[in-house]
Design a protein around this motif. Structure first.
Motif, mmCIF file in Angstrom:
data_model
loop_
_atom_site.group_PDB
_atom_site.id
_atom_site.type_symbol
_atom_site.label_atom_id
_atom_site.label_comp_id
_atom_site.label_asym_id
_atom_site.label_seq_id
_atom_site.Cartn_x
_atom_site.Cartn_y
_atom_site.Cartn_z
ATOM 1 N N ASP A 172 0.831 -1.206 0.000
ATOM 2 C CA ASP A 172 0.000 0.000 0.000
ATOM 3 C C ASP A 172 0.865 1.255 0.000
ATOM 4 O O ASP A 172 0.523 2.251 -0.652
ATOM 5 C CB ASP A 172 -0.916 0.001 1.229
ATOM 6 C CG ASP A 172 -2.000 -1.063 1.152
ATOM 7 O OD1 ASP A 172 -2.289 -1.539 0.028
ATOM 8 O OD2 ASP A 172 -2.551 -1.422 2.204
ATOM 9 N N LYS A 175 2.197 1.897 -3.552
ATOM 10 C CA LYS A 175 1.105 2.399 -4.404
ATOM 11 C C LYS A 175 0.821 3.871 -4.097
ATOM 12 O O LYS A 175 0.692 4.686 -5.029
ATOM 13 C CB LYS A 175 -0.159 1.565 -4.181
ATOM 14 C CG LYS A 175 -1.354 2.027 -5.023
ATOM 15 C CD LYS A 175 -2.580 1.163 -4.757
ATOM 16 C CE LYS A 175 -3.784 1.682 -5.525
ATOM 17 N NZ LYS A 175 -3.699 1.429 -6.974
ATOM 18 N N LYS A 176 0.758 4.215 -2.822
ATOM 19 C CA LYS A 176 0.472 5.598 -2.419
ATOM 20 C C LYS A 176 1.515 6.550 -2.988
ATOM 21 O O LYS A 176 1.181 7.609 -3.518
ATOM 22 C CB LYS A 176 0.437 5.689 -0.896
ATOM 23 C CG LYS A 176 0.149 7.090 -0.381
ATOM 24 C CD LYS A 176 0.154 7.127 1.145
ATOM 25 C CE LYS A 176 -0.078 8.557 1.645
ATOM 26 N NZ LYS A 176 0.001 8.636 3.130
ATOM 27 N N LEU A 179 1.150 7.097 -6.737
ATOM 28 C CA LEU A 179 0.023 7.982 -7.042
ATOM 29 C C LEU A 179 0.361 9.429 -6.723
ATOM 30 O O LEU A 179 -0.028 10.348 -7.455
ATOM 31 C CB LEU A 179 -1.226 7.528 -6.280
ATOM 32 C CG LEU A 179 -1.787 6.159 -6.684
ATOM 33 C CD1 LEU A 179 -3.027 5.814 -5.868
ATOM 34 C CD2 LEU A 179 -2.097 6.112 -8.175
ATOM 35 N N SER A 182 2.521 10.635 -9.541
ATOM 36 C CA SER A 182 1.692 10.823 -10.738
ATOM 37 C C SER A 182 0.885 12.108 -10.641
ATOM 38 O O SER A 182 0.780 12.882 -11.612
ATOM 39 C CB SER A 182 0.752 9.631 -10.923
ATOM 40 O OG SER A 182 1.472 8.438 -11.116
ATOM 41 N N ASN A 183 0.311 12.365 -9.475
ATOM 42 C CA ASN A 183 -0.504 13.572 -9.305
ATOM 43 C C ASN A 183 0.336 14.838 -9.362
ATOM 44 O O ASN A 183 -0.154 15.888 -9.805
ATOM 45 C CB ASN A 183 -1.294 13.488 -7.997
ATOM 46 C CG ASN A 183 -2.520 12.587 -8.123
ATOM 47 O OD1 ASN A 183 -3.269 12.681 -9.090
ATOM 48 N ND2 ASN A 183 -2.720 11.705 -7.151
ATOM 49 N N ILE A 204 -0.819 1.075 -10.357
ATOM 50 C CA ILE A 204 -1.649 2.159 -10.895
ATOM 51 C C ILE A 204 -2.679 1.574 -11.852
ATOM 52 O O ILE A 204 -2.325 0.939 -12.844
ATOM 53 C CB ILE A 204 -0.805 3.219 -11.631
ATOM 54 C CG1 ILE A 204 0.193 3.884 -10.676
ATOM 55 C CG2 ILE A 204 -1.719 4.285 -12.244
ATOM 56 C CD1 ILE A 204 1.056 4.957 -11.334
ATOM 57 N N GLN A 205 -3.936 1.821 -11.535
ATOM 58 C CA GLN A 205 -5.057 1.400 -12.370
ATOM 59 C C GLN A 205 -5.791 2.632 -12.903
ATOM 60 O O GLN A 205 -5.645 3.730 -12.358
ATOM 61 C CB GLN A 205 -6.018 0.534 -11.555
ATOM 62 C CG GLN A 205 -5.428 -0.789 -11.089
ATOM 63 C CD GLN A 205 -5.101 -1.712 -12.252
ATOM 64 O OE1 GLN A 205 -5.928 -1.929 -13.131
ATOM 65 N NE2 GLN A 205 -3.888 -2.237 -12.266
ATOM 66 N N GLU A 207 -8.701 3.821 -12.680
ATOM 67 C CA GLU A 207 -9.567 4.543 -11.754
ATOM 68 C C GLU A 207 -8.792 5.314 -10.682
ATOM 69 O O GLU A 207 -9.374 6.109 -9.930
ATOM 70 C CB GLU A 207 -10.547 3.581 -11.080
ATOM 71 C CG GLU A 207 -9.902 2.502 -10.216
ATOM 72 C CD GLU A 207 -9.539 1.237 -10.974
ATOM 73 O OE1 GLU A 207 -9.296 0.219 -10.299
ATOM 74 O OE2 GLU A 207 -9.501 1.270 -12.229
ATOM 75 N N ASP A 208 -7.480 5.131 -10.619
ATOM 76 C CA ASP A 208 -6.676 5.774 -9.575
ATOM 77 C C ASP A 208 -6.361 7.227 -9.870
ATOM 78 O O ASP A 208 -6.009 7.986 -8.959
ATOM 79 C CB ASP A 208 -5.355 5.016 -9.374
ATOM 80 C CG ASP A 208 -5.538 3.642 -8.756
ATOM 81 O OD1 ASP A 208 -6.475 3.481 -7.961
ATOM 82 O OD2 ASP A 208 -4.737 2.738 -9.071
ATOM 83 N N LEU A 209 -6.436 7.633 -11.147
ATOM 84 C CA LEU A 209 -6.006 8.971 -11.525
ATOM 85 C C LEU A 209 -7.110 9.703 -12.280
ATOM 86 O O LEU A 209 -8.013 9.081 -12.843
ATOM 87 C CB LEU A 209 -4.738 8.899 -12.388
ATOM 88 C CG LEU A 209 -3.499 8.295 -11.716
ATOM 89 C CD1 LEU A 209 -2.361 8.159 -12.730
ATOM 90 C CD2 LEU A 209 -3.052 9.141 -10.526
#
Length: 230
Positions: A172, A175-176, A179, A182-183, A204-205, A207-209
């Motif tokens: 987790d 993944k955090k 993201l 990416s943001n 990263i899927q 729906e995550d972004l």
């Protein structure tokens, strides 16, 4: 159906994804019990990583050329390198083996152009993010490419690709962080994010972004299916 040759083991995790995606793609188009006729030459990832860390791309080239020759002798009509970073030597391999090497960056650039995006963020190994072999295919189509600014962020992505994602490990916390990075690129104007390592879809899927993602392994696999059935 044309036989394709997959260069795998870089890593085995993404190679398994390629095999699944290509077979599903062929079956979706042909139905019944039709699946991909393909060959796989799978390397020991540790040997590849050791060469790359020593900046010894000549040794990596020699290894992959041996694999490509094996696949060609088996009847392969095109080569699929199941990793983004290995496309650093894709053009060299194509010339040496005298078979088409389906280029992962070229098919990704084509999809981004199709969607009309002009600026995208790129995540991958430091080789993929910092060198030109991937970005050049996008720039040639008028697409601006940005990568993480922070060296810590680039080091984090590079390290986790090899030490976690390439071994099939997902946390987790990792993944955090992906993201968050990416943001940050989205805040800098990225209209899409390229998952420029074939293992990054583990964290990263879509729906995550808030912007489209470009799963290079998926796009590459679709191009391989199109070649097989052309």
């Amino acid at each position: 159906m044309k036989i394709i040759g997959l260069i795998g083991g870089i890593s085995w995790v993404s190679t398994a994804d390629y095999y699944k995606l290509i077979n599903e793609g062929v079956n979706e188009k042909l139905g019944g019990l039709n699946f991909s006729e393909c060959l796989i030459y799978s390397f020991n990832y540790a040997d590849i990583k050791k060469n790359n860390e020593a900046n010894d791309w000549d040794s990596t080239f020699s290894m992959l050329l041996k694999g490509c020759e094996f696949l060609k002798q088996g009847g392969a009509k095109a080569i699929v390198l199941c990793a983004n970073t290995m496309h650093l030597i894709a053009d060299r391999l194509q010339e040496a083996i005298d078979l088409p090497v389906i280029h992962i960056a070229a098919v990704t650039a084509a999809e981004i152009e199709k969607q009309g995006l002009k600026k995208v963020g790129l995540l991958g190994t430091k080789f993929t993010m910092e060198l030109d072999f991937f970005k050049d295919k996008l720039i040639a189509k008028g697409i601006e490419v940005i990568i993480p600014i922070s060296e810590d962020d680039k080091d984090f992505i590079h390290t986790t690709i090899f030490e976690e994602l390439g071994r099939g490990l997902v946390t987790d916390a990792t993944k955090k962080r992906y993201l968050e990075i990416s943001n940050q690129l989205i805040q800098q104007g990225a209209e899409g994010i390229i998952l420029g390592c074939t293992e990054i879809p583990l964290v990263i899927q879509p729906e995550d972004l808030s912007v489209p993602i470009f799963d290079t392994a998926l796009l590459h696999s679709k191009a391989a299916v199109d070649f097989q059935l052309s």
